[in-house]
Design an enzyme around this catalytic site. Structure first.
Site, PDB file in Angstrom:
ATOM      1  N   LYS A 165     -13.546  10.735  -2.633  1.00  0.00           N
ATOM      2  CA  LYS A 165     -14.175   9.985  -3.721  1.00  0.00           C
ATOM      3  C   LYS A 165     -13.235   8.942  -4.318  1.00  0.00           C
ATOM      4  O   LYS A 165     -13.626   7.808  -4.559  1.00  0.00           O
ATOM      5  CB  LYS A 165     -14.661  10.955  -4.795  1.00  0.00           C
ATOM      6  CG  LYS A 165     -15.803  11.845  -4.330  1.00  0.00           C
ATOM      7  CD  LYS A 165     -16.236  12.830  -5.398  1.00  0.00           C
ATOM      8  CE  LYS A 165     -17.384  13.700  -4.906  1.00  0.00           C
ATOM      9  NZ  LYS A 165     -17.798  14.698  -5.920  1.00  0.00           N
ATOM     10  N   ASP A 185      -8.880   9.360   7.990  1.00  0.00           N
ATOM     11  CA  ASP A 185      -9.465  10.579   7.427  1.00  0.00           C
ATOM     12  C   ASP A 185     -10.342  11.209   8.499  1.00  0.00           C
ATOM     13  O   ASP A 185     -11.416  10.688   8.812  1.00  0.00           O
ATOM     14  CB  ASP A 185     -10.293  10.266   6.181  1.00  0.00           C
ATOM     15  CG  ASP A 185     -10.762  11.534   5.456  1.00  0.00           C
ATOM     16  OD1 ASP A 185     -10.918  12.569   6.121  1.00  0.00           O
ATOM     17  OD2 ASP A 185     -10.958  11.484   4.232  1.00  0.00           O
ATOM     18  N   ARG A 247      -0.468  13.275  -5.409  1.00  0.00           N
ATOM     19  CA  ARG A 247       0.374  14.428  -5.686  1.00  0.00           C
ATOM     20  C   ARG A 247       1.790  14.161  -5.209  1.00  0.00           C
ATOM     21  O   ARG A 247       1.996  13.634  -4.111  1.00  0.00           O
ATOM     22  CB  ARG A 247      -0.164  15.690  -4.980  1.00  0.00           C
ATOM     23  CG  ARG A 247      -1.319  16.348  -5.718  1.00  0.00           C
ATOM     24  CD  ARG A 247      -0.828  17.056  -6.979  1.00  0.00           C
ATOM     25  NE  ARG A 247      -1.892  17.632  -7.764  1.00  0.00           N
ATOM     26  CZ  ARG A 247      -2.482  17.015  -8.782  1.00  0.00           C
ATOM     27  NH1 ARG A 247      -2.138  15.779  -9.112  1.00  0.00           N
ATOM     28  NH2 ARG A 247      -3.421  17.629  -9.484  1.00  0.00           N
ATOM     29  N   ASP A 271       3.228   7.309  -9.365  1.00  0.00           N
ATOM     30  CA  ASP A 271       2.745   7.925 -10.604  1.00  0.00           C
ATOM     31  C   ASP A 271       3.004   9.421 -10.632  1.00  0.00           C
ATOM     32  O   ASP A 271       2.942  10.033 -11.690  1.00  0.00           O
ATOM     33  CB  ASP A 271       1.241   7.666 -10.755  1.00  0.00           C
ATOM     34  CG  ASP A 271       0.679   8.185 -12.064  1.00  0.00           C
ATOM     35  OD1 ASP A 271       1.254   7.869 -13.127  1.00  0.00           O
ATOM     36  OD2 ASP A 271      -0.323   8.933 -12.027  1.00  0.00           O
ATOM     37  N   GLU A 276       7.924  17.451 -12.343  1.00  0.00           N
ATOM     38  CA  GLU A 276       7.599  16.687 -13.547  1.00  0.00           C
ATOM     39  C   GLU A 276       7.761  17.575 -14.779  1.00  0.00           C
ATOM     40  O   GLU A 276       7.275  18.716 -14.772  1.00  0.00           O
ATOM     41  CB  GLU A 276       6.150  16.169 -13.468  1.00  0.00           C
ATOM     42  CG  GLU A 276       5.907  15.231 -12.298  1.00  0.00           C
ATOM     43  CD  GLU A 276       4.430  14.854 -12.126  1.00  0.00           C
ATOM     44  OE1 GLU A 276       3.599  15.352 -12.925  1.00  0.00           O
ATOM     45  OE2 GLU A 276       4.099  14.092 -11.209  1.00  0.00           O
ATOM     46  N   HIS A 298       2.756  10.067 -14.515  1.00  0.00           N
ATOM     47  CA  HIS A 298       1.522  10.789 -14.186  1.00  0.00           C
ATOM     48  C   HIS A 298       0.371  10.342 -15.089  1.00  0.00           C
ATOM     49  O   HIS A 298      -0.254  11.141 -15.796  1.00  0.00           O
ATOM     50  CB  HIS A 298       1.729  12.300 -14.308  1.00  0.00           C
ATOM     51  CG  HIS A 298       0.773  13.094 -13.442  1.00  0.00           C
ATOM     52  ND1 HIS A 298       1.134  14.230 -12.792  1.00  0.00           N
ATOM     53  CD2 HIS A 298      -0.545  12.889 -13.133  1.00  0.00           C
ATOM     54  CE1 HIS A 298       0.088  14.719 -12.116  1.00  0.00           C
ATOM     55  NE2 HIS A 298      -0.935  13.914 -12.316  1.00  0.00           N
ATOM     56  N   LEU A 299       0.071   9.061 -15.011  1.00  0.00           N
ATOM     57  CA  LEU A 299      -0.967   8.469 -15.863  1.00  0.00           C
ATOM     58  C   LEU A 299      -2.291   8.257 -15.128  1.00  0.00           C
ATOM     59  O   LEU A 299      -3.215   7.681 -15.685  1.00  0.00           O
ATOM     60  CB  LEU A 299      -0.492   7.118 -16.409  1.00  0.00           C
ATOM     61  CG  LEU A 299       0.750   7.120 -17.310  1.00  0.00           C
ATOM     62  CD1 LEU A 299       1.091   5.695 -17.747  1.00  0.00           C
ATOM     63  CD2 LEU A 299       0.541   8.018 -18.518  1.00  0.00           C
TER      64      LEU A 299
END
Length: 587
Positions: A165, A185, A247, A271, A276, A298-299
């Protein structure tokens, strides 16, 4: 008399409300849904030992990405029924341990799709135009235009690993910027990809040398950990840039650092990291400080809209689970599609009531035991066409054990229902009967078998949002299974209703509804045949005929009542003339 309509149950008293722990900041819009029914305890800044000490008293846990939901924590959460991740990834939750303890794990797979995709594009543009370095330079009082020449993204190739998605949303945005998109994919539909303007390739070796930008949108699994290492990064163009809003760990951070230092690639927009917050001196910290990297903390899901979306999504699921409903995104249970969820919801309630009715009406003569019996749950009509009936299976188990378990069936869910049947010695077979459902679009039949005993049957159906029982053993019925019911097996003769009314009225019990259920056609035919066959050996002829005639006049009197039905009331009803048996059912 028509069955009564649904009456909503009152909310639990504050002292008995289930408790939900929220150790991270979660949007208040979703939490507001829970506060009217449950005790919501928001306590940020808890240590692992704090969580371990607190968790035994909570029924639900809502986390984001920082809280580590370990096997030890889940084992300590003796009351836990649901762990909700306000986001997509659940790698901070030990899902296997949760499943072992019968705890449902839910997430919000769609709540932050737009936010994550937009942040990916933001990092893509920032790396292309050196936005991070330029901002820092201007803030430092410098004006270094010649050192910060970027590239245009139009007509460049974006490679996407993982066309789910978020990946598809990124692809459409990139195409809107005039980019060419190629994706890897193995599970992607070629037709869908082609329709979106995306070219599919079959391997990393085919993808990596051709792209100007590379972004990965996969979960962190054993197969995706360190997916890109030195060998893969060396295959890329020296002008290419990589992005990660998925990730930490899909890129090998040591290899990525070397690729930037050695000039194998031109830059990165990151990100997420393996640890973290960042640990000083680690490869992740060095990457974040690298001049060729645009780094954010991580936004990806950190927009007002995304936080509201995921909060509303997971809190709605927690609400449903704690009151016995169905989740829409259970990680450790089969996915319930929205349309299936809507269709199944009333049948889940029906099947649970059928199971509870069975235990209280039939199994009471066995001391409330249902173990050792074999059950068959049949789905008729349109319901037979639904493949995912796991929620109905769990609902039956919950109903069967609800009146005989300390937890009242609240500990049964779609995750642990099968384990509970094994522990209690209950065998359940499911059948999809491809018929027209009889008089109803969909119907459910519950049969119980035991060696040397007669088959016991309960049938039900749904009309609108209301549920009804249409058959109880040998009797045709049409009543709403809710509240306190008195089920009297009696001879269908004049005066029985009046006598029963006098008894319950004398004890201050109000009758909400009453229905007389007569023998169904098959049972009546058997009873009439027994009369025609005459007496069996050793039996007086008159007694046999009288008994057979009585059999044809059997009926059930079903009363929905308000008031306390004591042991004395049941005994008095059972002694009334013509009453063969009385059962008390609370649904």
């Amino acid at each position: 008399m028509s069955p009564s309509a649904d009456t909503p149950s009152p909310p639990p008293s504050p002292s008995h409300r289930p408790k939900i722990l929220v150790p991270e900041k979660v949007s208040s819009e979703g939490l507001a849904l829970l506060r009217s029914l449950y005790e919501v305890d928001t306590r940020t800044g808890l240590s692992a030992s704090d969580l371990l000490e607190l968790i035994p008293s909570y029924h639900g846990l809502i986390v984001r990405s920082e809280t580590q939901v370990t096997a030890e924590l889940l084992a300590a959460g003796r009351k836990l029924r649901v762990v909700a991740r306000a986001g997509v990834g659940v790698d901070n939750i030990n899902v296997d341990a949760a499943t072992k303890h019968g705890i449902i794990v839910v997430n919000s797979p769609a709540g932050n799709i737009v936010a994550a995709a937009e942040h990916t594009i933001a990092l893509l543009l920032a790396t292309a135009r050196n936005v991070g370095r330029a901002d820092a330079s201007v803030k430092a009082g410098k004006w270094e235009r010649s050192k910060l020449v970027g590239i245009e993204v139009g007509h460049k190739t974006l490679g996407i690993i993982g066309l789910g998605k978020v990946g598809m949303k990124v692809a459409r945005m990139a195409i809107g910027l005039g980019m060419k998109v190629t994706a890897l994919d193995p599970y992607a539909s070629p037709e869908v990809a082609k329709g979106a303007g995306v070219s599919l390739v079959s391997s990393l070796a085919e993808l990596l040398p051709t792209v100007d930008f590379l972004t990965i949108h996969t979960p962190l699994l054993a197969s995706t950990l360190n997916l890109l290492g030195e060998a893969e990064l060396q295959k890329m163009k020296p002008t290419s840039r990589v992005l990660n809003v998925a990730r930490g760990g899909v890129y090998n951070e040591e290899a990525l650092l070397k690729a930037l230092d050695e000039g194998w690639i031109a830059g990165a927009g990151l990100d997420v990291f393996t640890k973290e917050p960042l640990v000083e001196g680690s490869a992740a910290a060095k990457l974040a400080a690298h001049p060729k990297v645009v780094a954010t903390p991580h936004l990806g899901a950190s927009t007002v809209e995304a936080q509201e979306n995921v909060s509303m999504d997971v809190c709605t699921q927690v609400l449903e689970i704690l009151r016995g409903g169905l989740p829409t995104a259970a990680v450790n249970a089969p996915l319930i599609l929205p349309e299936e969820y809507r269709r199944l919801q009333p049948f889940v309630k029906l099947v649970e009531k059928m199971g509870s009715l069975y235990t209280q009406h039939f199994a009471r003569t066995q001391g409330g035991m249902v173990g050792g019996r074999r059950f068959e749950l049949s789905y008729h009509g349109e319901l037979a066409g639904i493949s995912n009936t796991r929620p109905l299976f769990a609902a039956l188990v919950k109903g069967l054990v609800s009146s005989i378990s300390d937890a009242g069936g609240r500990d049964v869910n779609i995750v642990n229902a099968t384990l509970i049947t094994k522990d209690r010695g209950i065998a359940i077979d499911e059948k999809h009967v491809r018929d027209d459902g009889g008089a109803h679009a969909s119907a459910v039949t519950l049969r119980s078998f035991e060696a040397g005993a007669e088959e016991q049957v309960i049938e039900g159906y749904v009309s609108g949002k209301a549920i009804f029982i249409s058959k109880l053993d040998r009797f045709t019925a049409n009543f709403h299974p809710d509240g306190t019911l008195l089920v009297l097996h009696n001879y269908d003769e004049p005066g029985k209703i009046g006598n029963v009314g006098l008894v319950v009225g004398k004890h201050g019990i109000n009758i909400r509804f009453m229905q007389v259920a007569g023998l169904n056609q098959e049972a009546r035919a058997k009873a009439e045949a027994s009369v025609a066959d005459g007496p069996v050996e050793g039996e007086a002829e008159g007694a046999a005929v009288g008994g057979g005639q009585q059999l044809t006049k059997e009926a059930l009197m079903i009363l929905g009542v308000d008031g306390e039905v004591t042991k004395e009331v049941l005994e008095e009803l059972g002694k009334a003339e013509g009453i063969l048996d009385v059962s008390l059912v609370r649904l």
